[in-house]
Enzyme design. Sequence first.
Site, PDB file in Angstrom:
ATOM      1  CD1 TRP A   1       0.424  -4.023  -0.624  1.00  0.00           C
ATOM      2  CD2 TRP A   1       0.994  -1.913  -1.105  1.00  0.00           C
ATOM      3  NE1 TRP A   1      -0.362  -3.182   0.137  1.00  0.00           N
ATOM      4  CE2 TRP A   1      -0.035  -1.891  -0.143  1.00  0.00           C
ATOM      5  CE3 TRP A   1       1.507  -0.699  -1.559  1.00  0.00           C
ATOM      6  CZ2 TRP A   1      -0.554  -0.707   0.386  1.00  0.00           C
ATOM      7  CZ3 TRP A   1       0.983   0.474  -1.048  1.00  0.00           C
ATOM      8  CH2 TRP A   1      -0.027   0.463  -0.079  1.00  0.00           C
TER       9      TRP A   1
ATOM     10  CD  GLU B 166      -0.608  -4.989  18.075  1.00  0.00           C
ATOM     11  OE1 GLU B 166      -0.630  -3.861  17.565  1.00  0.00           O
ATOM     12  OE2 GLU B 166      -0.166  -5.983  17.483  1.00  0.00           O
TER      13      GLU B 166
ATOM     14  CG  ASN C 152      10.140  -2.203  -3.008  1.00  0.00           C
ATOM     15  OD1 ASN C 152       9.074  -1.658  -2.738  1.00  0.00           O
ATOM     16  ND2 ASN C 152      10.979  -2.637  -2.085  1.00  0.00           N
TER      17      ASN C 152
END
Length: 612
Positions: free
Chosen positions: A74, A485, A100
């Site tokens: 990512w 949400e 990471n």
Amino acid sequence: MCGIVGYTGPREAYPIILKGLKRLEYRGYDSSGVALLHDGKLDVYKKKGKVAELEESLTGKNLHANIGIGHTRWATHGEPSDRNSHPHTSASGRLSIIHNGIIENYAPLKKELISKGYSFTSDTDTEVLLNFIEDIQINNDCSLEEAVRIALKRITGAYCILLLDEQDPETIIAARKGSPLVIGIGKGEHFLASDASPIIEYTKEVVYVNDYELAIVRPNELILKNLGNEKITPFITKLDMEMAAIEKGGYDHFMLKEIYEQPSTIQDCLRGRLNIESGTITMAGIDDHIEQIKNADRIMIVACGTSWHAGLVAEYIIEELCRIPVEVEYASEFRYRNPIVNKGDVIIAISQSGETADTLVALEKAKENGAFIFGVVNAVGSSIARISHAGAYTHAGHEIGVASTKAFTGQLAVLMMMALRIAIQKGTITKERYQQLLVELADVPEKVDAILKNAAHIKSIALKYKDARDFLFLGRGYNFPIALEGALKLKEISYIHAEGYPAAEMKHGPIALVDENLPVVFIATKDSYHEKIVSNMQEIKARKGKIISIITEGDEISPTLSDDVIFIPPADELIAPIISVIPLQLLSYFTGIAKGVDVDKPRNLAKSVTVE
Ligand code: F6R
């Protein structure tokens, strides 16, 4: 953010790493790569795009090796590209690294290395770290392990790193701070990964590496040390996880599987805790600290994203039932401002992954100030679970779809039980109301199941509105966080712009957006705000907005104002959010699918946000 896998042992490393990367792809999928070490030679392969693209590019290659590391990325430093993909190779070509996290002081280190003649092939902080390590090793003529230790003392930021050295053909050096690392212990072999999913099929014995620990991993040996070079006895844990938990089980997507699992995950969360016959809630984390929690001057809830929305619901419920002031904070804001945290404060951290960097650091800060930390976490053994003084797991099982669904309803169930447990102890709820809410909570799995049976209708609504440019989600009271949400879910997996608002607040700005093209989703279940929200529907209707309403079975007024209606079973208003979110999850899922989005891996996102 980013998934890492490593293997050393007698088996072929590549298939293990590849399968592991596919399982960890939810952590990032901009690019991926592997480094394999065989016959004293490092082979590094990497590719922009998903792991399947790497796999395809490697067909026909000789990938034989018994040791290797792999990474799914990512992007943080540097765009997603082959060049910026991990593993990175050191200037000498001897070392390979996967990482990471983020090295925050990479810029001065890079400058220092450039002044020494180093050049870089990528834009990443990781390549800087690797050459920094190599430079230390050369200058000090020391082992790689020693060089790593020295380097890590000089860097700031977060990392989980795995390193291979051409000259040490059986060893992986690993270290972590702020990004997770699990080591699986096999017979004459070791597996390393960001979580247990790549390991589970080979062994159930694992060691969770802690911050500031370094692991020297060989087929027959696992040495753990701190950065002061002192040995630490590895604490072996047995994994409580089955393979089925990480497979799709016949569903097209993990997200759909996880939505459909909710009747049983909510049941798992209640099981052993909520007992209607005895009228009790048993939660060891609360029971053991009940005096401290019920006498808290204030509760602060710290979380991000969907977990923050669960925190907002909890604020309403805890204040209502326990009469304790509650503040809900975005962890990323909390950690950088100068919040007032006192000894009598209780901090509730909510996190699915238990690894979210902002939440973790916020907690460390609050802990230093003497606050009591209670973790509401899904991932067992995760960093947040471990730094909390006490906690309650949500027991939703492994959540793989990037959009959180079953973890959210698990969080709501846990938080509701906590509020009830505290309220009855504090005497801020009557016995009758308490018993009534226990029964209502126990009924939730059945009601969720009933909504799931209505999925075809929700799909037809999704298809009708899939081409809308924007959506508005409105709710009041306990359903206001559910509006937030619903909007978040739709944004992340359909890329449609959506906003969530308290329904009455809409008049103070967002109403300007309303026209005949704007779908407005009302979460308008029967509660004490119902008449008010019906008035808000009228206001939207008068401006020709398209109304999709989530309403309680038996409501006869709302359908007359709505273009489309989703009925849900009646529930007490405090319990309603766990139920009213289900149609919104399905609405987003079907919209995302209709728009051709890879809903399990939507663009730019990652499941576990281990960078700030
Ligand atoms: C949205 C989503 C995210 C997470 C957030 C916090 O569907 O999943 O907003 O809720 O990144 O993650 P955790 O709960 O793992 O701390």
